[in-house]
Design a protein around this motif. Structure first.
Motif, PDB file in Angstrom:
ATOM      1  N   ASN A  87      -5.566  16.031   7.390  1.00 45.01           N
ATOM      2  CA  ASN A  87      -4.338  16.452   6.725  1.00 45.01           C
ATOM      3  C   ASN A  87      -3.724  15.248   5.997  1.00 45.01           C
ATOM      4  O   ASN A  87      -3.176  14.347   6.619  1.00 45.01           O
TER       5      ASN A  87
ATOM      6  N   VAL B 227      -3.222   2.337  13.707  1.00 39.94           N
ATOM      7  CA  VAL B 227      -3.328   3.036  12.416  1.00 39.94           C
ATOM      8  C   VAL B 227      -4.626   2.634  11.706  1.00 39.94           C
ATOM      9  O   VAL B 227      -5.395   3.496  11.285  1.00 39.94           O
TER      10      VAL B 227
ATOM     11  N   TRP C 125       4.871   4.437  11.984  1.00 38.95           N
ATOM     12  CA  TRP C 125       4.861   4.572  10.522  1.00 38.95           C
ATOM     13  C   TRP C 125       4.166   3.411   9.821  1.00 38.95           C
ATOM     14  O   TRP C 125       4.254   3.254   8.610  1.00 38.95           O
TER      15      TRP C 125
ATOM     16  N   SER D  48      -0.170   6.820   0.512  1.00 35.94           N
ATOM     17  CA  SER D  48      -0.672   5.504   0.141  1.00 35.94           C
ATOM     18  C   SER D  48      -0.864   5.393  -1.367  1.00 35.94           C
ATOM     19  O   SER D  48      -1.192   6.367  -2.028  1.00 35.94           O
TER      20      SER D  48
ATOM     21  N   PRO E  40      -1.267   3.085   6.682  1.00 35.49           N
ATOM     22  CA  PRO E  40      -2.710   3.028   6.964  1.00 35.49           C
ATOM     23  C   PRO E  40      -3.468   2.183   5.940  1.00 35.49           C
ATOM     24  O   PRO E  40      -3.067   2.096   4.778  1.00 35.49           O
TER      25      PRO E  40
ATOM     26  N   TYR F 257      -8.244  11.026   7.466  1.00 33.29           N
ATOM     27  CA  TYR F 257      -7.326  12.097   7.868  1.00 33.29           C
ATOM     28  C   TYR F 257      -7.760  13.442   7.296  1.00 33.29           C
ATOM     29  O   TYR F 257      -8.128  13.516   6.118  1.00 33.29           O
TER      30      TYR F 257
ATOM     31  N   THR G  88       0.807  -1.228   0.000  1.00 31.39           N
ATOM     32  CA  THR G  88       0.000   0.000   0.000  1.00 31.39           C
ATOM     33  C   THR G  88       0.839   1.277   0.000  1.00 31.39           C
ATOM     34  O   THR G  88       0.294   2.372  -0.008  1.00 31.39           O
ATOM     35  N   GLU G  89       2.184   1.124   0.059  1.00 36.32           N
ATOM     36  CA  GLU G  89       3.038   2.300  -0.074  1.00 36.32           C
ATOM     37  C   GLU G  89       4.190   1.946  -1.006  1.00 36.32           C
ATOM     38  O   GLU G  89       4.649   0.796  -1.033  1.00 36.32           O
TER      39      GLU G  89
ATOM     40  N   PRO H 242       1.704  15.018  13.104  1.00 38.86           N
ATOM     41  CA  PRO H 242       2.414  15.096  11.824  1.00 38.86           C
ATOM     42  C   PRO H 242       3.425  13.971  11.606  1.00 38.86           C
ATOM     43  O   PRO H 242       3.662  13.554  10.479  1.00 38.86           O
TER      44      PRO H 242
ATOM     45  N   THR I 111       0.887  14.091   4.851  1.00 41.99           N
ATOM     46  CA  THR I 111       1.890  13.144   5.345  1.00 41.99           C
ATOM     47  C   THR I 111       1.537  11.699   4.980  1.00 41.99           C
ATOM     48  O   THR I 111       2.226  10.767   5.367  1.00 41.99           O
ATOM     49  N   ILE I 112       0.438  11.516   4.261  1.00 36.19           N
ATOM     50  CA  ILE I 112       0.002  10.160   3.901  1.00 36.19           C
ATOM     51  C   ILE I 112       0.423   9.860   2.456  1.00 36.19           C
ATOM     52  O   ILE I 112       0.174  10.668   1.563  1.00 36.19           O
TER      53      ILE I 112
ATOM     54  N   ASN J 283       1.331   8.001  11.677  1.00 33.70           N
ATOM     55  CA  ASN J 283       0.100   7.643  10.974  1.00 33.70           C
ATOM     56  C   ASN J 283      -1.031   7.323  11.939  1.00 33.70           C
ATOM     57  O   ASN J 283      -2.182   7.253  11.548  1.00 33.70           O
ATOM     58  N   ALA J 284      -0.671   7.070  13.209  1.00 34.86           N
ATOM     59  CA  ALA J 284      -1.702   6.813  14.211  1.00 34.86           C
ATOM     60  C   ALA J 284      -2.101   8.134  14.849  1.00 34.86           C
ATOM     61  O   ALA J 284      -1.274   9.021  15.034  1.00 34.86           O
ATOM     62  N   LYS J 285      -3.382   8.257  15.180  1.00 33.99           N
ATOM     63  CA  LYS J 285      -3.827   9.460  15.876  1.00 33.99           C
ATOM     64  C   LYS J 285      -3.641   9.264  17.375  1.00 33.99           C
ATOM     65  O   LYS J 285      -3.438   8.149  17.855  1.00 33.99           O
TER      66      LYS J 285
ATOM     67  N   GLU K  68      -4.591  14.427  15.020  1.00 35.67           N
ATOM     68  CA  GLU K  68      -3.625  13.934  14.041  1.00 35.67           C
ATOM     69  C   GLU K  68      -2.246  14.461  14.400  1.00 35.67           C
ATOM     70  O   GLU K  68      -2.097  15.606  14.789  1.00 35.67           O
TER      71      GLU K  68
END
Lengths: 235, 428
Positions: free
Chosen positions: A91, B427, B34, A97, B37, A89, A42-43, B259, A94-95, B262-264, B257
């Motif tokens: 924001n 995540v 990291w 995918s 997700p 999300y 997925t990345e 920065p 930073t993702i 990936n987990a809140k 969230e």
């Protein structure tokens, strides 16, 4: 029934070179005799990593539905990706995918240990075959055969349950039909399964198009066999 | 000097710990989760309510039953379905068996090797230098054998009702598609009776481990019910006396969230960082434990309020004893009948909070009148623990800042493992 019956012999027969979940440290670079790859890609970096592991490994097996046909995470492929990501999300900067894909979309795979959770029989078969220097003999028939072997009454024919057994790879021991419910394809599509035929049967049973789509996209949304089932709605 | 633990081994999921030390002072400690997700909350929208338990169980390979149970309670609330006391009893057994199974894997496979200076429970290598003489060739073979005996008996409980120990198939909204016969239940009870001694040996083993010293000021959270050591139903209670039902959840809890992760991160309004899990549960509802578990606690020397996060591992051993004895009790009193009612679909919203092995697990859904999911929100134990884990790590580094780097790194990893995080869940 459980693989854990074979854990001691597995531990003594194999050296665990790199396995984050159970081993601290270890040799990350290889070479490896056997690589077991789990999870959907997925990345982008995972695809690079996967190619590196492939080069370093004599045998590479995909283990579990996620690695084999995208599994549950591939449901994301059935909707606009950004829509799914925005729901999680605020924001997204930073993702990073990408569209979820199976392992064999990127590298050559020496065998598939199907199931969610993965089938213990096929895992044992893969590992013991490497030791014996033979080709692994994986189960390559549908859940229907397992029902027949168990003497189950067919839940699709007799009880009108929308069972995915006819197109789903065996390995679970026909678990759901044995527990009075329809198979939901957690072992993923059987190779060359006739998806459209089963989709037609569901349509005759009165299932809506949406319901049929959901049946064929719960597991293996990324697979040719299940995507083909939707052919019945073309034209 | 920058210190990076690129990935924390022997935990579920992917995370790294990064910090800087400048002239004996700690700067900038970050727990970077990291794990990529999968967007469960995104793609659940548009699916149908009866698929949800099977989907969310795939969030985690260690605690699938917890996700299933929590989602089923939330969905039943959304459609106004009230499960019978017998159905709830079976769900309690499922939840308990999940907690025991998860604690076993965590204690033996993920935590134990640290205390014998091994990298893995099994080893082909010679024993490490004294005083760690135990893990010779074969590693901790006796412990592995004990773990397998315990795990098999507990897996059999989950499989008895669920069909299989991981991702059970019979647990659905409305009840169970099939229930076992009295004979089968009797066999499983015998299996549990047979591992009682192994469970007590586990407690003894944990009592001999030398846990590092650390004291943290955190808010312990757990769910509480009057008559039982609550695992799947109850109100939310904290160590400073805060109490609320699940319906007021959003008034008190917020997800943020981060920065670099990936987990809140979940925080409780106006309170210290939160800790959830076995240690929190014992700190809050110790008196509700099974008497046998209280004896086990005395054996370990555990008393609430215990503020050392490393003692989460002792708490897990105590909960293993509680779970096994409690499961036997409930199984003994179970009457077998018809356990499935097909619920009627209607529009609505529902939420539920339960105790997963690692602590509070919150699920929330909105349904339309066809039973389609309009909104899904999931908050996992590691999201609650995120902030307190970071704060505890800071304290640990500050107190051990003169230790050699490798030792300091190991201590940090041991603390992360003690919290029993599930980064994949966090995540989701």
């Amino acid at each position: 029934m459980y693989f854990q019956k074979h854990i001691i012999e597995t531990l003594t027969k194999f050296d665990f070179v790199f396995a984050k979940m159970i081993l601290r440290g270890g040799n990350y670079h290889g070479p490896f005799d056997i690589a077991l790859i789990e999870g959907t890609i997925t990345e982008a970096w995972q695809a690079d990593e996967l190619k590196r592991i492939r080069e370093q490994s004599t045998f590479l097996f995909a283990i579990g539905s996620c690695a084999i046909d995208g599994g549950i995470p591939a449901i994301k492929s059935t909707i606009p990706e950004l829509e799914a990501e925005k729901k999680v999300y605020k924001n997204l900067s930073t993702i990073h995918s990408i569209r979820p894909h199976s392992v064999d979309a990127y590298v050559k795979v020496d065998g598939y240990i199907r199931g969610c959770p993965p089938g213990e029989r096929d895992l044992y078969e893969a590992l013991s075959s490497v030791i014996m220097g033979k080709k692994p003999d994986f189960l390559q028939y549908s859940v229907c055969i397992e029902c027949k072997l168990k003497g189950n009454i067919c839940v699709l024919i007799a009880y009108d349950m929308p069972c995915m057994g006819p197109v789903t790879n065996a390995g679970c021991g026909a678990l759901c039909p044995s527990m009075n419910r329809a198979c939901y394809a957690c072992y993923g599509p059987m190779k060359q399964a006739n998806g459209p035929a089963l989709a037609k049967k569901f349509k005759l049973m009165g299932l809506s198009r949406d319901d049929i789509v959901r049946k064929f996209t719960l597991f293996g949304a990324d697979s040719i066999e299940f995507r083909k089932a939707m052919d019945i709605y073309e034209d | 000097m920058k210190i990076n633990i690129d990935y924390v081994a022997r935990v579920e999921g992917e995370a790294s710990v990064k910090f800087e030390i400048e002239g004996r002072k700690l700067k900038n400690l970050k727990l970077n989760i990291w794990e990529p997700p999968r967007f469960f909350e995104g793609f659940l929208v548009g699916r149908k309510f009866d698929e949800v338990p099977d989907i969310v169980s795939r969030i985690c390979g260690i605690c699938p039953v917890s996700h299933m149970t929590t989602s089923i309670y939330a969905l039943e609330k959304a459609i106004g379905f009230i499960p019978s006391p017998e159905i709830r009893k079976i769900r309690r057994i499922m939840a308990l068996s999940q907690i025991i199974a998860s604690h076993l894997v965590h204690l033996y496979m993920l935590v134990l090797p640290d205390y014998y200076r091994l990298n893995m429970l099994f080893s082909h290598e010679n024993p490490p230098s004294p005083p760690f003489t135990k893990g010779g060739k074969g590693g901790l073979l006796d412990e592995i054998k004990r773990l397998l005996r315990l795990k098999e008996a507990v897996n059999n409980v989950t499989a008895l009702f669920g069909g299989r120990p991981l991702h059970p198939v019979s647990m659905v909204v409305g009840g169970f598609t099939k229930v076992p016969s009295r004979d089968m239940i009797g066999k499983i009870i015998k299996g549990l009776e047979a591992i009682k001694e192994d469970a007590l040996d586990t407690v003894k083993m944990v009592s001999e481990l030398k846990f590092p010293d650390l004291k943290t000021d955190v808010e312990y959270l757990a769910i509480m019910s009057e008559d039982d050591y609550a695992v799947e139903e109850g109100t939310i209670i904290s160590s400073s006396g805060f109490e609320t039902g699940v319906d007021n959840y959003h008034y008190y809890f917020t997800e943020k969230e981060i920065p670099y992760s990936n987990a809140k991160r979940t925080v409780l309004k106006g309170k210290n960082p939160i800790m959830v899990g076995a240690l929190s549960r014992l700190n809050i509802k110790f008196d509700k434990l099974h008497s046998e578990a209280k004896k086990a606690a005395a054996m370990i020397g555990f008393k609430p309020m215990d503020k050392n996060p490393f003692h989460n591992n002792s708490a897990q051993a105590i909960e293993i004893v509680h779970g096994i004895w409690k499961c036997i009790e409930i199984l003994d009193s179970l009457s077998v009948g018809d356990f499935l009612i097909n619920p009627k679909v209607k529009e609505g919203a529902g939420s539920s909070i339960t105790e997963a092995p690692r602590g509070l697990l919150y699920h929330e859904y909105e349904l339309n009148n066809r039973g389609g999911i309009e909104k899904a929100n999931l908050v996992t134990p590691t999201a609650y623990n995120f902030l307190s884990l970071e704060e505890s790590l800071k304290k640990l580094v500050n107190e051990n800042i003169d230790k050699p780097i490798e030792e300091l790194k190991l201590l940090c990893e041991m603390l992360v493992r003690a919290y029993d995080p599930c980064f994949s869940c966090s995540v989701h």
